[in-house]
Write a protein that holds these residues in place. Structure first.
Motif, PDB file in Angstrom:
ATOM      1  N   ARG A  27       2.434  -3.239   8.624  1.00 46.05           N
ATOM      2  CA  ARG A  27       3.684  -2.887   7.951  1.00 46.05           C
ATOM      3  C   ARG A  27       3.446  -2.019   6.721  1.00 46.05           C
ATOM      4  NH1 ARG A  27       7.203  -7.799   6.522  1.00 46.05           N
ATOM      5  NH2 ARG A  27       7.384  -7.838   8.788  1.00 46.05           N
ATOM      6  N   TYR A  28       2.417  -2.347   5.937  1.00 40.86           N
ATOM      7  CA  TYR A  28       2.156  -1.611   4.702  1.00 40.86           C
ATOM      8  C   TYR A  28       1.088  -0.527   4.861  1.00 40.86           C
ATOM      9  CZ  TYR A  28       5.033  -5.040   2.342  1.00 40.86           C
ATOM     10  OH  TYR A  28       6.080  -5.825   1.941  1.00 40.86           O
ATOM     11  N   LYS A  29       0.567  -0.390   6.056  1.00 41.16           N
ATOM     12  CA  LYS A  29      -0.444   0.631   6.368  1.00 41.16           C
ATOM     13  C   LYS A  29      -1.649   0.534   5.431  1.00 41.16           C
ATOM     14  CE  LYS A  29       3.012   3.586   8.299  1.00 41.16           C
ATOM     15  NZ  LYS A  29       4.099   4.447   7.949  1.00 41.16           N
ATOM     16  N   VAL A  30      -2.221  -0.667   5.376  1.00 38.05           N
ATOM     17  CA  VAL A  30      -3.427  -0.890   4.580  1.00 38.05           C
ATOM     18  C   VAL A  30      -4.516  -1.443   5.493  1.00 38.05           C
ATOM     19  CG1 VAL A  30      -2.212  -1.285   2.410  1.00 38.05           C
ATOM     20  CG2 VAL A  30      -2.742  -3.218   3.887  1.00 38.05           C
ATOM     21  N   GLU A  31      -5.738  -1.249   5.083  1.00 38.75           N
ATOM     22  CA  GLU A  31      -6.864  -1.775   5.838  1.00 38.75           C
ATOM     23  C   GLU A  31      -6.992  -3.272   5.589  1.00 38.75           C
ATOM     24  OE1 GLU A  31     -10.523   0.265   5.179  1.00 38.75           O
ATOM     25  OE2 GLU A  31      -9.570   2.230   5.270  1.00 38.75           O
ATOM     26  N   ARG A  32      -7.530  -3.959   6.545  1.00 38.13           N
ATOM     27  CA  ARG A  32      -7.751  -5.406   6.420  1.00 38.13           C
ATOM     28  C   ARG A  32      -8.691  -5.703   5.253  1.00 38.13           C
ATOM     29  NH1 ARG A  32      -7.451  -9.862   5.597  1.00 38.13           N
ATOM     30  NH2 ARG A  32      -7.511 -11.647   6.999  1.00 38.13           N
ATOM     31  N   LYS A  33      -9.595  -4.777   4.991  1.00 30.95           N
ATOM     32  CA  LYS A  33     -10.554  -4.921   3.902  1.00 30.95           C
ATOM     33  C   LYS A  33      -9.845  -5.024   2.547  1.00 30.95           C
ATOM     34  CE  LYS A  33     -13.129  -1.370   3.638  1.00 30.95           C
ATOM     35  NZ  LYS A  33     -14.130  -0.293   3.671  1.00 30.95           N
ATOM     36  N   PHE A  34      -8.742  -4.292   2.384  1.00 32.67           N
ATOM     37  CA  PHE A  34      -7.959  -4.324   1.143  1.00 32.67           C
ATOM     38  C   PHE A  34      -7.379  -5.724   0.929  1.00 32.67           C
ATOM     39  CE2 PHE A  34      -3.958  -3.690  -1.208  1.00 32.67           C
ATOM     40  CZ  PHE A  34      -4.425  -3.020  -2.324  1.00 32.67           C
ATOM     41  N   VAL A  35      -6.821  -6.308   1.973  1.00 32.25           N
ATOM     42  CA  VAL A  35      -6.259  -7.660   1.897  1.00 32.25           C
ATOM     43  C   VAL A  35      -7.367  -8.662   1.580  1.00 32.25           C
ATOM     44  CG1 VAL A  35      -5.056  -9.468   3.194  1.00 32.25           C
ATOM     45  CG2 VAL A  35      -4.380  -7.081   3.481  1.00 32.25           C
ATOM     46  N   SER A  36      -8.510  -8.525   2.216  1.00 34.26           N
ATOM     47  CA  SER A  36      -9.636  -9.424   1.967  1.00 34.26           C
ATOM     48  C   SER A  36     -10.104  -9.334   0.521  1.00 34.26           C
ATOM     49  CB  SER A  36     -10.804  -9.103   2.904  1.00 34.26           C
ATOM     50  OG  SER A  36     -10.437  -9.334   4.230  1.00 34.26           O
ATOM     51  N   TYR A  37     -10.155  -8.127  -0.024  1.00 37.56           N
ATOM     52  CA  TYR A  37     -10.580  -7.971  -1.411  1.00 37.56           C
ATOM     53  C   TYR A  37      -9.605  -8.645  -2.366  1.00 37.56           C
ATOM     54  CZ  TYR A  37     -12.027  -6.118  -5.842  1.00 37.56           C
ATOM     55  OH  TYR A  37     -12.442  -6.026  -7.145  1.00 37.56           O
ATOM     56  N   LEU A  38      -8.301  -8.470  -2.116  1.00 42.49           N
ATOM     57  CA  LEU A  38      -7.306  -9.117  -2.980  1.00 42.49           C
ATOM     58  C   LEU A  38      -7.451 -10.635  -2.933  1.00 42.49           C
ATOM     59  CD1 LEU A  38      -4.100  -6.971  -2.310  1.00 42.49           C
ATOM     60  CD2 LEU A  38      -5.697  -6.804  -4.229  1.00 42.49           C
ATOM     61  N   MET A  73       0.134  -4.516  -6.133  1.00 41.15           N
ATOM     62  CA  MET A  73      -1.230  -3.998  -6.054  1.00 41.15           C
ATOM     63  C   MET A  73      -1.293  -2.761  -5.162  1.00 41.15           C
ATOM     64  SD  MET A  73      -3.060  -5.732  -8.085  1.00 41.15           S
ATOM     65  CE  MET A  73      -1.839  -6.408  -9.197  1.00 41.15           C
ATOM     66  N   ILE A  74      -0.515  -2.745  -4.099  1.00 45.24           N
ATOM     67  CA  ILE A  74      -0.472  -1.559  -3.232  1.00 45.24           C
ATOM     68  C   ILE A  74       0.081  -0.364  -4.003  1.00 45.24           C
ATOM     69  CG2 ILE A  74       0.703  -0.532  -1.246  1.00 45.24           C
ATOM     70  CD1 ILE A  74       0.467  -3.190   0.161  1.00 45.24           C
ATOM     71  N   ARG A  75       1.171  -0.587  -4.741  1.00 47.66           N
ATOM     72  CA  ARG A  75       1.764   0.518  -5.512  1.00 47.66           C
ATOM     73  C   ARG A  75       0.790   1.047  -6.555  1.00 47.66           C
ATOM     74  NH1 ARG A  75       6.116  -2.934  -5.453  1.00 47.66           N
ATOM     75  NH2 ARG A  75       5.831  -3.471  -7.648  1.00 47.66           N
ATOM     76  N   LEU A  76       0.121   0.153  -7.253  1.00 47.74           N
ATOM     77  CA  LEU A  76      -0.854   0.595  -8.253  1.00 47.74           C
ATOM     78  C   LEU A  76      -1.986   1.388  -7.605  1.00 47.74           C
ATOM     79  CD1 LEU A  76      -1.088  -2.606 -10.481  1.00 47.74           C
ATOM     80  CD2 LEU A  76      -0.158  -0.381 -11.150  1.00 47.74           C
ATOM     81  N   SER A  77      -2.427   0.895  -6.461  1.00 49.16           N
ATOM     82  CA  SER A  77      -3.529   1.550  -5.763  1.00 49.16           C
ATOM     83  C   SER A  77      -3.130   2.929  -5.257  1.00 49.16           C
ATOM     84  CB  SER A  77      -3.982   0.670  -4.596  1.00 49.16           C
ATOM     85  OG  SER A  77      -4.967   1.307  -3.841  1.00 49.16           O
ATOM     86  N   ARG A  78      -1.973   3.014  -4.649  1.00 54.01           N
ATOM     87  CA  ARG A  78      -1.543   4.285  -4.057  1.00 54.01           C
ATOM     88  C   ARG A  78      -0.997   5.264  -5.087  1.00 54.01           C
ATOM     89  NH1 ARG A  78       1.506   1.887   1.257  1.00 54.01           N
ATOM     90  NH2 ARG A  78      -0.383   1.420   2.431  1.00 54.01           N
ATOM     91  N   ASP A  79      -0.046   4.802  -5.886  1.00 57.54           N
ATOM     92  CA  ASP A  79       0.650   5.723  -6.802  1.00 57.54           C
ATOM     93  C   ASP A  79      -0.231   6.182  -7.952  1.00 57.54           C
ATOM     94  OD1 ASP A  79       2.773   5.220  -5.144  1.00 57.54           O
ATOM     95  OD2 ASP A  79       3.884   3.983  -6.571  1.00 57.54           O
ATOM     96  N   LEU A  80      -1.022   5.267  -8.500  1.00 58.48           N
ATOM     97  CA  LEU A  80      -1.854   5.611  -9.652  1.00 58.48           C
ATOM     98  C   LEU A  80      -3.322   5.793  -9.287  1.00 58.48           C
ATOM     99  CD1 LEU A  80      -0.273   3.174 -12.260  1.00 58.48           C
ATOM    100  CD2 LEU A  80       0.262   5.573 -11.860  1.00 58.48           C
ATOM    101  N   GLU A  81      -3.630   5.625  -8.005  1.00 62.01           N
ATOM    102  CA  GLU A  81      -4.994   5.791  -7.495  1.00 62.01           C
ATOM    103  C   GLU A  81      -5.996   4.910  -8.250  1.00 62.01           C
ATOM    104  OE1 GLU A  81      -5.962   9.950  -7.326  1.00 62.01           O
ATOM    105  OE2 GLU A  81      -4.188  10.413  -6.139  1.00 62.01           O
ATOM    106  N   ILE A  82      -5.614   3.657  -8.462  1.00 59.13           N
ATOM    107  CA  ILE A  82      -6.484   2.704  -9.146  1.00 59.13           C
ATOM    108  C   ILE A  82      -7.374   2.035  -8.110  1.00 59.13           C
ATOM    109  CG2 ILE A  82      -6.517   0.569 -10.488  1.00 59.13           C
ATOM    110  CD1 ILE A  82      -3.897   1.539 -11.774  1.00 59.13           C
ATOM    111  N   ASN A  83      -8.669   1.970  -8.424  1.00 60.98           N
ATOM    112  CA  ASN A  83      -9.613   1.374  -7.473  1.00 60.98           C
ATOM    113  C   ASN A  83      -9.501  -0.152  -7.488  1.00 60.98           C
ATOM    114  OD1 ASN A  83     -10.978   0.499  -9.753  1.00 60.98           O
ATOM    115  ND2 ASN A  83     -12.641   1.969  -9.541  1.00 60.98           N
ATOM    116  N   LEU A  84     -10.220  -0.798  -6.584  1.00 63.82           N
ATOM    117  CA  LEU A  84     -10.112  -2.249  -6.418  1.00 63.82           C
ATOM    118  C   LEU A  84     -10.521  -3.012  -7.671  1.00 63.82           C
ATOM    119  CD1 LEU A  84     -11.452  -2.469  -2.759  1.00 63.82           C
ATOM    120  CD2 LEU A  84      -9.082  -2.639  -3.533  1.00 63.82           C
TER     121      LEU A  84
END
Length: 96
Positions: A15-26, A54-65
């Protein structure tokens, strides 16, 4: 915890078009919670708003994990300070 309040992690990734790795890191960072039932991982719906933030921060502001983890920690501190401030104002109101 009721299964009605759980959203499959795979569905969230799609739904949010994110990798499973992103969810695991969170999850590993303690930002969101993951519940495992019968080999399927779910995210409680009360963690969905934090996930979206966290998705918005990552995408909109290009903030790393690592930056997301630091921001989450700072936001928690701000929330705690605001609660303490409210509590102290209420106590002060009793003396006025």
């Amino acid at each position: 915890m009721k299964k009605d309040n759980l959203i499959p992690a795979e569905e969230i990734c799609i739904r949010y078009k994110v990798e499973r790795k992103f969810v695991s890191y969170l999850f590993e960072s303690g930002i969101i919670e993951i519940v495992k039932i019968e080999e399927t991982e779910y995210i409680p719906d009360e963690h969905l708003s934090e996930f979206e933030r966290m998705i918005r921060l990552s995408r909109d502001l290009e903030i790393n994990l690592e930056g997301l983890e630091a921001i989450h920690h700072l936001l928690q501190q701000i929330d705690k300070l605001q609660q303490d401030n409210r509590r102290l104002r209420n106590r002060l109101g009793l003396y006025e």
